[in-house]
Scaffold this motif. Structure first.
Motif, PDB file in Angstrom:
ATOM      1  N   VAL A   1      13.465  22.337   9.474  1.00 17.55           N
ATOM      2  CA  VAL A   1      14.165  23.254   8.589  1.00 17.55           C
ATOM      3  C   VAL A   1      13.439  23.383   7.266  1.00 17.55           C
ATOM      4  CG1 VAL A   1      16.317  23.639   7.300  1.00 17.55           C
ATOM      5  CG2 VAL A   1      16.400  22.790   9.657  1.00 17.55           C
ATOM      6  N   ASP A   2      12.988  22.243   6.721  1.00 17.71           N
ATOM      7  CA  ASP A   2      12.368  22.225   5.400  1.00 17.71           C
ATOM      8  C   ASP A   2      11.431  21.028   5.331  1.00 17.71           C
ATOM      9  OD1 ASP A   2      11.709  22.292   2.712  1.00 17.71           O
ATOM     10  OD2 ASP A   2      13.661  21.573   2.011  1.00 17.71           O
ATOM     11  N   THR A   3      10.160  21.269   5.049  1.00 22.34           N
ATOM     12  CA  THR A   3       9.185  20.174   4.988  1.00 22.34           C
ATOM     13  C   THR A   3       9.092  19.540   3.610  1.00 22.34           C
ATOM     14  OG1 THR A   3       7.388  21.741   4.523  1.00 22.34           O
ATOM     15  CG2 THR A   3       7.787  21.165   6.842  1.00 22.34           C
ATOM     16  N   THR A   4       9.902  19.991   2.649  1.00 18.35           N
ATOM     17  CA  THR A   4       9.883  19.405   1.312  1.00 18.35           C
ATOM     18  C   THR A   4      10.145  17.903   1.380  1.00 18.35           C
ATOM     19  OG1 THR A   4      10.723  21.463   0.358  1.00 18.35           O
ATOM     20  CG2 THR A   4      10.907  19.480  -0.993  1.00 18.35           C
ATOM     21  N   GLY A   5       9.245  17.114   0.820  1.00 17.49           N
ATOM     22  CA  GLY A   5       9.432  15.669   0.765  1.00 17.49           C
ATOM     23  C   GLY A   5       9.056  14.922   2.015  1.00 17.49           C
ATOM     24  N   ALA A   6       8.564  15.611   3.050  1.00 14.99           N
ATOM     25  CA  ALA A   6       8.215  14.908   4.292  1.00 14.99           C
ATOM     26  C   ALA A   6       7.096  13.896   4.056  1.00 14.99           C
ATOM     27  CB  ALA A   6       7.801  15.913   5.361  1.00 14.99           C
ATOM     28  N   GLY A   7       6.123  14.269   3.240  1.00 14.33           N
ATOM     29  CA  GLY A   7       5.034  13.338   2.950  1.00 14.33           C
ATOM     30  C   GLY A   7       5.509  12.117   2.188  1.00 14.33           C
ATOM     31  N   ASP A   8       6.454  12.292   1.268  1.00 16.28           N
ATOM     32  CA  ASP A   8       6.994  11.161   0.517  1.00 16.28           C
ATOM     33  C   ASP A   8       7.777  10.235   1.438  1.00 16.28           C
ATOM     34  OD1 ASP A   8       5.987  12.413  -1.794  1.00 16.28           O
ATOM     35  OD2 ASP A   8       7.859  13.500  -2.098  1.00 16.28           O
ATOM     36  N   ALA A   9       8.540  10.809   2.367  1.00 14.83           N
ATOM     37  CA  ALA A   9       9.277   9.993   3.331  1.00 14.83           C
ATOM     38  C   ALA A   9       8.312   9.214   4.220  1.00 14.83           C
ATOM     39  CB  ALA A   9      10.182  10.882   4.175  1.00 14.83           C
ATOM     40  N   PHE A  10       7.233   9.881   4.667  1.00 12.96           N
ATOM     41  CA  PHE A  10       6.214   9.202   5.471  1.00 12.96           C
ATOM     42  C   PHE A  10       5.631   8.029   4.697  1.00 12.96           C
ATOM     43  CE2 PHE A  10       1.708   8.579   6.384  1.00 12.96           C
ATOM     44  CZ  PHE A  10       1.720   8.347   7.750  1.00 12.96           C
ATOM     45  N   THR A  11       5.302   8.257   3.434  1.00 15.95           N
ATOM     46  CA  THR A  11       4.726   7.194   2.609  1.00 15.95           C
ATOM     47  C   THR A  11       5.635   5.977   2.560  1.00 15.95           C
ATOM     48  OG1 THR A  11       3.398   8.662   1.226  1.00 15.95           O
ATOM     49  CG2 THR A  11       4.110   6.599   0.228  1.00 15.95           C
ATOM     50  N   ALA A  12       6.920   6.201   2.311  1.00 15.91           N
ATOM     51  CA  ALA A  12       7.849   5.081   2.199  1.00 15.91           C
ATOM     52  C   ALA A  12       8.003   4.335   3.520  1.00 15.91           C
ATOM     53  CB  ALA A  12       9.205   5.583   1.712  1.00 15.91           C
ATOM     54  N   GLY A  13       8.153   5.079   4.606  1.00 12.40           N
ATOM     55  CA  GLY A  13       8.297   4.429   5.900  1.00 12.40           C
ATOM     56  C   GLY A  13       7.090   3.593   6.261  1.00 12.40           C
ATOM     57  N   LEU A  14       5.904   4.145   6.024  1.00  7.82           N
ATOM     58  CA  LEU A  14       4.674   3.409   6.316  1.00  7.82           C
ATOM     59  C   LEU A  14       4.545   2.188   5.422  1.00  7.82           C
ATOM     60  CD1 LEU A  14       1.185   4.755   7.135  1.00  7.82           C
ATOM     61  CD2 LEU A  14       1.420   3.159   5.236  1.00  7.82           C
ATOM     62  N   LEU A  15       4.797   2.346   4.112  1.00 11.47           N
ATOM     63  CA  LEU A  15       4.650   1.223   3.187  1.00 11.47           C
ATOM     64  C   LEU A  15       5.579   0.072   3.546  1.00 11.47           C
ATOM     65  CD1 LEU A  15       4.270   2.896  -0.334  1.00 11.47           C
ATOM     66  CD2 LEU A  15       2.518   1.671   0.960  1.00 11.47           C
ATOM     67  N   ALA A  16       6.812   0.383   3.953  1.00 14.75           N
ATOM     68  CA  ALA A  16       7.766  -0.669   4.264  1.00 14.75           C
ATOM     69  C   ALA A  16       7.253  -1.586   5.359  1.00 14.75           C
ATOM     70  CB  ALA A  16       9.110  -0.055   4.660  1.00 14.75           C
ATOM     71  N   VAL A  17       6.526  -1.043   6.319  1.00  9.32           N
ATOM     72  CA  VAL A  17       5.967  -1.838   7.411  1.00  9.32           C
ATOM     73  C   VAL A  17       4.625  -2.442   7.020  1.00  9.32           C
ATOM     74  CG1 VAL A  17       5.047  -1.708   9.766  1.00  9.32           C
ATOM     75  CG2 VAL A  17       7.196  -0.567   9.188  1.00  9.32           C
ATOM     76  N   TRP A  18       3.757  -1.636   6.410  1.00 13.16           N
ATOM     77  CA  TRP A  18       2.410  -2.102   6.058  1.00 13.16           C
ATOM     78  C   TRP A  18       2.449  -3.243   5.047  1.00 13.16           C
ATOM     79  CZ3 TRP A  18      -0.556  -1.468   1.413  1.00 13.16           C
ATOM     80  CH2 TRP A  18      -1.915  -1.782   1.541  1.00 13.16           C
ATOM     81  N   LEU A  19       3.331  -3.173   4.063  1.00 10.66           N
ATOM     82  CA  LEU A  19       3.404  -4.227   3.063  1.00 10.66           C
ATOM     83  C   LEU A  19       3.887  -5.546   3.640  1.00 10.66           C
ATOM     84  CD1 LEU A  19       4.832  -2.243   0.018  1.00 10.66           C
ATOM     85  CD2 LEU A  19       2.523  -3.173   0.266  1.00 10.66           C
ATOM     86  N   ALA A  20       4.693  -5.479   4.694  1.00  5.93           N
ATOM     87  CA  ALA A  20       5.159  -6.701   5.344  1.00  5.93           C
ATOM     88  C   ALA A  20       4.020  -7.410   6.062  1.00  5.93           C
ATOM     89  CB  ALA A  20       6.288  -6.382   6.323  1.00  5.93           C
ATOM     90  N   ASP A  21       3.028  -6.655   6.525  1.00  6.95           N
ATOM     91  CA  ASP A  21       1.887  -7.242   7.243  1.00  6.95           C
ATOM     92  C   ASP A  21       0.699  -6.291   7.154  1.00  6.95           C
ATOM     93  OD1 ASP A  21       0.135  -8.618   8.843  1.00  6.95           O
ATOM     94  OD2 ASP A  21       1.281  -8.381  10.702  1.00  6.95           O
ATOM     95  N   PRO A  22      -0.073  -6.353   6.048  1.00  8.45           N
ATOM     96  CA  PRO A  22      -1.202  -5.425   5.870  1.00  8.45           C
ATOM     97  C   PRO A  22      -2.255  -5.516   6.966  1.00  8.45           C
ATOM     98  CG  PRO A  22      -0.646  -6.490   3.801  1.00  8.45           C
ATOM     99  CD  PRO A  22       0.130  -7.200   4.863  1.00  8.45           C
ATOM    100  N   HIS A  23      -2.273  -6.615   7.686  1.00  8.23           N
ATOM    101  CA  HIS A  23      -3.267  -6.775   8.757  1.00  8.23           C
ATOM    102  C   HIS A  23      -2.640  -6.589  10.143  1.00  8.23           C
ATOM    103  CE1 HIS A  23      -6.045  -8.160   5.717  1.00  8.23           C
ATOM    104  NE2 HIS A  23      -5.174  -9.057   5.323  1.00  8.23           N
TER     105      HIS A  23
END
Length: 293
Positions: free
Chosen positions: A247-269
């Protein structure tokens, strides 16, 4: 999910989202669904991180107006810790997003008080923490010093860092080489496909990801309906987008960033596919409705 403390530095804004019923009609009228939502790239990432249970502090500026007070109240209710200065005599940021059928959008940005961000507005990083910087902070001379100071302080404290490049238009006007020099040392870059192409000079998204990964520790490139890529060292991983009615792609990149960071920061490797999938799932939840969060 990560329990490492995150400081997000970036814009807060009110999004006025107009979803058009058909193609734009210059010099005439077009029915639209118009809603007002909380927005701003930095605020979006912080709100999503808080919802995911990540301890997060947002550093930024708002104006001394009802819109600014509303933005702060919404973010505090979402669990975001706020280090936000109210700028006397300034208006809070406002973004008008015109969304065409299929979700394509055009944005008109009045950054308002966000341009008054100063180095002193950014809290010192916690040891073992993470800094996420919205690229818009670097693309105007007034807040640029605050963005550079935040990156320098994070590096000195041994914190990990991430950065989204913001948008191709402002990047081009600012200067690619200048921007690359500013962001040397950032550990994780989060461009979309067009930004990755612009910053790398490569036409192919995979080549662009590899080229940028040679400058940074890791790169996650969003590809819209085609999903996302991860590049780090010799590793290149692609994950498909999650099914969604757009419907609207506004903020999709910001949501992607947060979702990825939440997992990546828990285990960067850890497994980059898991981090990509988490980001793509968060983005899919945003694009099905108007607004960034």
């Amino acid at each position: 999910m990560s329990t490492r403390p995150v400081v997000v530095v970036g814009d807060l804004a009110t999004d006025v989202v107009a979803v058009l019923s058909g193609e734009p009609a210059p010099d005439s009228d077009r029915p639209a669904t118009i809603r007002t939502r909380g927005g701003g790239a930095g605020a979006n990432v912080a709100a999503h991180l808080a919802t995911l249970g990540v301890p997060v502090t947002l550093a930024g500026c708002v104006g001394d107006d009802p819109a600014g007070a509303g933005l702060l109240a919404e973010l505090a209710a979402a669990g975001v810790a706020l280090t936000v200065r109210t700028v006397a005599g300034a208006a809070s940021g406002t973004i008008i997003s015109l969304v065409e059928p299929g979700g394509r959008r055009s944005m008109l940005a009045d950054r308002g008080a966000n341009l008054d961000l100063r180095p002193a507005d950014v809290p010192p990083p916690a040891p073992g923490g993470h800094l996420h910087l919205s690229g818009y902070t670097l693309l105007d001379e007034r807040p640029r010093a605050a963005g550079l100071a935040a990156l320098a302080a994070a590096a000195a404290a041994g914190c990990t860092t991430s950065l989204d490049p913001a948008s191709t238009g402002p990047l081009t006007a600012y200067g690619v080489e200048r921007w690359l020099a500013d962001t040397t040392g950032v550990g994780l870059l989060l461009p979309n496909r067009d930004e990755a192409r612009l910053l790398s000079g490569c036409a192919d998204a995979a080549d662009a990801a590899r080229a940028l990964a040679a400058r940074h520790g890791a790169v996650a490139v969003t590809l819209g309906a085609e999903g996302a890529l991860w590049a780090a060292g010799t590793t290149l991983v692609h994950r498909p987008a999650h099914p969604a009615r757009v419907v609207d792609t506004t903020g999709a990149g910001d949501a992607f960033t947060a979702g990825l960071l939440a997992v990546w920061l828990a285990d960067p490797h850890g497994d980059p596919a898991a981090a990509l999938d988490a980001g793509l799932a968060r983005a899919a939840g945003v694009v099905g409705r108007p607004g960034a969060r």
